[in-house]
Design a protein around this motif. Structure first.
Motif, PDB file in Angstrom:
ATOM      1  N   GLN A   1       0.652   3.346  -3.178  1.00 48.10           N
ATOM      2  CA  GLN A   1      -0.661   3.529  -3.788  1.00 48.10           C
ATOM      3  C   GLN A   1      -1.105   4.997  -3.727  1.00 48.10           C
TER       4      GLN A   1
ATOM      5  N   TRP B   1       0.788  -1.225   0.000  1.00 45.85           N
ATOM      6  CA  TRP B   1       0.000   0.000   0.000  1.00 45.85           C
ATOM      7  C   TRP B   1       0.821   1.278   0.000  1.00 45.85           C
TER       8      TRP B   1
ATOM      9  N   LEU C   1      -6.714   4.317  -3.058  1.00 39.43           N
ATOM     10  CA  LEU C   1      -6.980   3.748  -1.741  1.00 39.43           C
ATOM     11  C   LEU C   1      -7.624   4.824  -0.875  1.00 39.43           C
TER      12      LEU C   1
ATOM     13  N   THR D   1      -3.724   7.716  -2.840  1.00 44.37           N
ATOM     14  CA  THR D   1      -4.677   7.699  -1.734  1.00 44.37           C
ATOM     15  C   THR D   1      -5.671   8.856  -1.863  1.00 44.37           C
TER      16      THR D   1
END
Length: 351
Positions: free
Chosen positions: A45, A42, A65, A47
């Motif tokens: 990623q 993550w 995300l 966001t």
């Protein structure tokens, strides 16, 4: 930290627009943020930080995300002869926090009552109402850098506050400072509430309450109650009729521009500003163009307040973000053609 997949967002945005988050993580502590930043799946990623969902328009599913901020907590950090330093977790509901400060005997935020959203989102937008802006009471905040995991503490001078603006709305350096849009997740916010309290009654709606009640020196609780009454009378409850609150910023113009508009429309609602500019009431401009009650698909202009766009389809057949933005663009064109004023939307368009 659990990351959920294909999470419905209809109940997580006050407009009630149906969309999904491809991935969503509920952030309830600093440790949750750090776990995401350090996790190999993550950390790189894209966001999207989601608070109360009160200032967004979803035009499709969210691929980034989604970090749903739910950090709780309220406390008195410090008290001295001058005032109170009060802190709240970013996930606290803003209105509940305002009510709590008054219950404790700490006035200063009463003009900002009933504004939807969370405490963590309040500095991003530099929320304001009835003569008071968040920056007037802001002390500092804590955040976490989503790229490095480093803790950040920002004071007033770091936040580049402006009218419905801050450093958190800009990706590049802004007003001589940094740009923190999408990079910093706010975890806690602190407010300085002076003990030498002064009532703020500059707006017409509050002056009308003074005239109606005969109360010329209202208490902080009385101002809070008045603001709640005014907002409930003018603005729809998102739980009943989906909306994102005031959809457009009140534009500011030069005194010469204002005089020109007054010459054509003597009843235009306007407010002189300390810097010499003049703020115009966007709702009045929109209403003057005949938009109150008009619709595009299932999106409409609220019949009681032209500044608010609403979801007329309800939860079972909601409007789309595309319908909302089409309506918004038509309103912008109409106001520009009549007044030469370009209205700027307040909500963030996502999708």
């Amino acid at each position: 930290m659990v990351v959920e997949n294909h999470v419905p967002l209809q109940r997580l945005n006050t407009f009630g627009i149906a969309a999904r988050a491809m991935r969503l993580a509920r952030v309830r502590s600093d440790a949750d943020v750090l776990a995401l930043v350090r996790h190999p799946d993550w950390r790189w990623q894209d966001t999207f930080i989601l608070g109360g969902g009160s200032n967004i328009v979803l035009t499709g599913d969210v691929r980034a995300l989604v970090l749903k901020v739910e950090i709780p907590g309220r406390r008195l950090v410090h008290e001295d002869a001058r005032g109170w330093l009060v802190e709240a977790g970013a996930g606290e509901r803003w209105h509940d926090f305002v009510a709590w400060t008054l219950q404790q005997g700490w006035p200063g935020l009463e003009n900002l009552a009933l504004i939807p959203g969370t405490v963590g989102a309040a500095p991003v937008q530099n929320i304001g109402a009835y003569g008071v802006e968040l920056q007037d009471r802001f002390h500092s905040l804590d955040a976490i850098d989503l790229e490095t995991g480093a803790p950040l503490t920002l004071r007033h001078e770091h936040c580049a506050f402006g009218y419905r603006d801050s450093v958190f709305k800009h990706e590049r350096p802004h007003a001589g400072g940094m740009g923190l849009k999408g990079r910093a997740l706010i975890t806690r916010v602190r407010f300085w509430l002076p003990k030498r309290w002064r009532v703020e009654l500059g707006y017409h709606d509050l002056q009308r309450k003074v005239a109606e009640t005969g109360i010329t020196e209202p208490s902080p609780q009385q101002v809070f109650d008045w603001v709640c009454q005014i907002r409930r009378a003018k603005l729809p409850d998102p739980a009943v009729l989906g909306n994102a609150g005031s959809f457009f910023k009140n534009p500011t113009v030069t005194p010469e521009q204002c005089a020109d508009i007054i010459g054509r429309d003597p009843h235009v609602v306007h407010y002189p500003m300390p810097d010499g500019s003049v703020k115009l009431a966007a709702g009045w401009l929109i209403d003057a163009c005949g938009w109150k009650g008009k619709t595009v698909g299932r999106a409409g202009v609220y019949e009681k307040q032209a500044l608010v766009l609403v979801n007329l389809g309800g939860p079972t057949n909601p409007c789309t973000g595309g319908e909302v933005m089409t309506l918004a663009r038509l309103i912008q064109t109409s106001v520009y053609e009549r007044f030469g004023i370009r209205l700027e939307p307040e909500p963030v368009v996502v999708g």
